[in-house]
Design a protein around this motif. Structure first.
Motif, PDB file in Angstrom:
ATOM      1  N   ASN A   7       5.550  -4.530   4.775  1.00 32.41           N
ATOM      2  CA  ASN A   7       4.133  -4.910   4.658  1.00 32.41           C
ATOM      3  C   ASN A   7       3.214  -3.783   5.116  1.00 32.41           C
ATOM      4  N   PHE A   8       3.615  -3.073   6.162  1.00 37.06           N
ATOM      5  CA  PHE A   8       2.828  -1.941   6.654  1.00 37.06           C
ATOM      6  C   PHE A   8       2.738  -0.849   5.587  1.00 37.06           C
ATOM      7  N   VAL A   9       3.864  -0.541   4.951  1.00 37.68           N
ATOM      8  CA  VAL A   9       3.889   0.492   3.907  1.00 37.68           C
ATOM      9  C   VAL A   9       3.046   0.056   2.708  1.00 37.68           C
ATOM     10  N   ILE A  10       3.195  -1.187   2.287  1.00 33.73           N
ATOM     11  CA  ILE A  10       2.417  -1.689   1.149  1.00 33.73           C
ATOM     12  C   ILE A  10       0.921  -1.649   1.451  1.00 33.73           C
ATOM     13  N   ALA A  11       0.547  -2.047   2.660  1.00 30.96           N
ATOM     14  CA  ALA A  11      -0.875  -2.028   3.039  1.00 30.96           C
ATOM     15  C   ALA A  11      -1.421  -0.605   3.100  1.00 30.96           C
ATOM     16  N   GLY A  12      -0.575   0.363   3.397  1.00 32.18           N
ATOM     17  CA  GLY A  12      -1.018   1.755   3.426  1.00 32.18           C
ATOM     18  C   GLY A  12      -1.079   2.397   2.048  1.00 32.18           C
ATOM     19  N   ILE A  13      -0.157   2.026   1.169  1.00 34.13           N
ATOM     20  CA  ILE A  13      -0.074   2.648  -0.147  1.00 34.13           C
ATOM     21  C   ILE A  13      -1.065   2.055  -1.138  1.00 34.13           C
ATOM     22  N   THR A  14      -1.289   0.762  -1.080  1.00 31.73           N
ATOM     23  CA  THR A  14      -2.102   0.086  -2.093  1.00 31.73           C
ATOM     24  C   THR A  14      -3.524   0.647  -2.205  1.00 31.73           C
ATOM     25  N   PRO A  15      -4.274   0.835  -1.119  1.00 30.46           N
ATOM     26  CA  PRO A  15      -5.635   1.387  -1.288  1.00 30.46           C
ATOM     27  C   PRO A  15      -5.633   2.784  -1.914  1.00 30.46           C
ATOM     28  N   ILE A  16      -4.646   3.602  -1.559  1.00 27.88           N
ATOM     29  CA  ILE A  16      -4.562   4.953  -2.122  1.00 27.88           C
ATOM     30  C   ILE A  16      -4.264   4.887  -3.611  1.00 27.88           C
ATOM     31  N   GLY A  17      -3.324   4.008  -3.976  1.00 21.81           N
ATOM     32  CA  GLY A  17      -2.978   3.864  -5.387  1.00 21.81           C
ATOM     33  C   GLY A  17      -4.127   3.341  -6.227  1.00 21.81           C
ATOM     34  N   ILE A  18      -4.848   2.373  -5.701  1.00 23.20           N
ATOM     35  CA  ILE A  18      -5.995   1.822  -6.439  1.00 23.20           C
ATOM     36  C   ILE A  18      -7.097   2.865  -6.574  1.00 23.20           C
ATOM     37  N   GLU A  19      -7.291   3.652  -5.537  1.00 19.86           N
ATOM     38  CA  GLU A  19      -8.323   4.698  -5.586  1.00 19.86           C
ATOM     39  C   GLU A  19      -7.977   5.757  -6.625  1.00 19.86           C
ATOM     40  N   ASN A  20      -6.697   6.104  -6.736  1.00 19.61           N
ATOM     41  CA  ASN A  20      -6.298   7.186  -7.634  1.00 19.61           C
ATOM     42  C   ASN A  20      -6.124   6.753  -9.084  1.00 19.61           C
ATOM     43  N   ILE A  21      -5.477   5.614  -9.331  1.00 15.69           N
ATOM     44  CA  ILE A  21      -5.220   5.231 -10.726  1.00 15.69           C
ATOM     45  C   ILE A  21      -5.852   3.901 -11.107  1.00 15.69           C
ATOM     46  N   GLY A  22      -6.601   3.298 -10.213  1.00 18.24           N
ATOM     47  CA  GLY A  22      -7.352   2.087 -10.533  1.00 18.24           C
ATOM     48  C   GLY A  22      -6.473   0.878 -10.804  1.00 18.24           C
ATOM     49  N   TRP A  23      -6.870   0.086 -11.786  1.00 18.58           N
ATOM     50  CA  TRP A  23      -6.179  -1.165 -12.082  1.00 18.58           C
ATOM     51  C   TRP A  23      -4.747  -0.935 -12.547  1.00 18.58           C
ATOM     52  N   LYS A  24      -4.440   0.260 -13.021  1.00 26.08           N
ATOM     53  CA  LYS A  24      -3.080   0.550 -13.486  1.00 26.08           C
ATOM     54  C   LYS A  24      -2.066   0.519 -12.342  1.00 26.08           C
ATOM     55  N   PHE A  25      -2.559   0.591 -11.123  1.00 25.16           N
ATOM     56  CA  PHE A  25      -1.641   0.528  -9.977  1.00 25.16           C
ATOM     57  C   PHE A  25      -0.927  -0.812  -9.920  1.00 25.16           C
ATOM     58  N   TRP A  26      -1.568  -1.852 -10.401  1.00 28.78           N
ATOM     59  CA  TRP A  26      -0.921  -3.172 -10.415  1.00 28.78           C
ATOM     60  C   TRP A  26       0.253  -3.195 -11.380  1.00 28.78           C
ATOM     61  N   ILE A  27       0.199  -2.360 -12.413  1.00 29.10           N
ATOM     62  CA  ILE A  27       1.332  -2.238 -13.327  1.00 29.10           C
ATOM     63  C   ILE A  27       2.522  -1.615 -12.590  1.00 29.10           C
TER      64      ILE A  27
END
Length: 76
Positions: A17-37
């Motif tokens: 959960n710690f890793v996911i919480a750290g990675i998700t904002p960075i991924g959304i910032e860089n590739i936007g909605w495609k991060f959910w894919i």
């Protein structure tokens, strides 16, 4: 043995959960909605692993997995 397994499971859950919480904002910032894919692909990739390699043990006794505990448990 059950306590150690529960401790490892809880630690793994918190670390993941710690890793996911750290990675998700960075991924959304860089590739936007495609991060959910990306998350969808990772989750879908683990479905066969879970289905084929994690047996259902809900209806089984722990003594089937740890027969050496039979004498220990029967004494108390």
């Amino acid at each position: 043995m059950r306590n150690k397994g529960a401790a490892v499971a809880t630690a793994t859950n918190w670390i993941t959960n710690f890793v996911i919480a750290g990675i998700t904002p960075i991924g959304i910032e860089n590739i936007g909605w495609k991060f959910w894919i990306v998350w969808t692909v990772f989750n879908a990739a683990f479905l066969p692993v879970i289905y084929f390699f994690y047996p259902e043990t809900g209806a089984l006794s722990l003594l089937l997995f740890f027969p050496e505990q039979i004498l220990t448990l029967s004494l108390f």
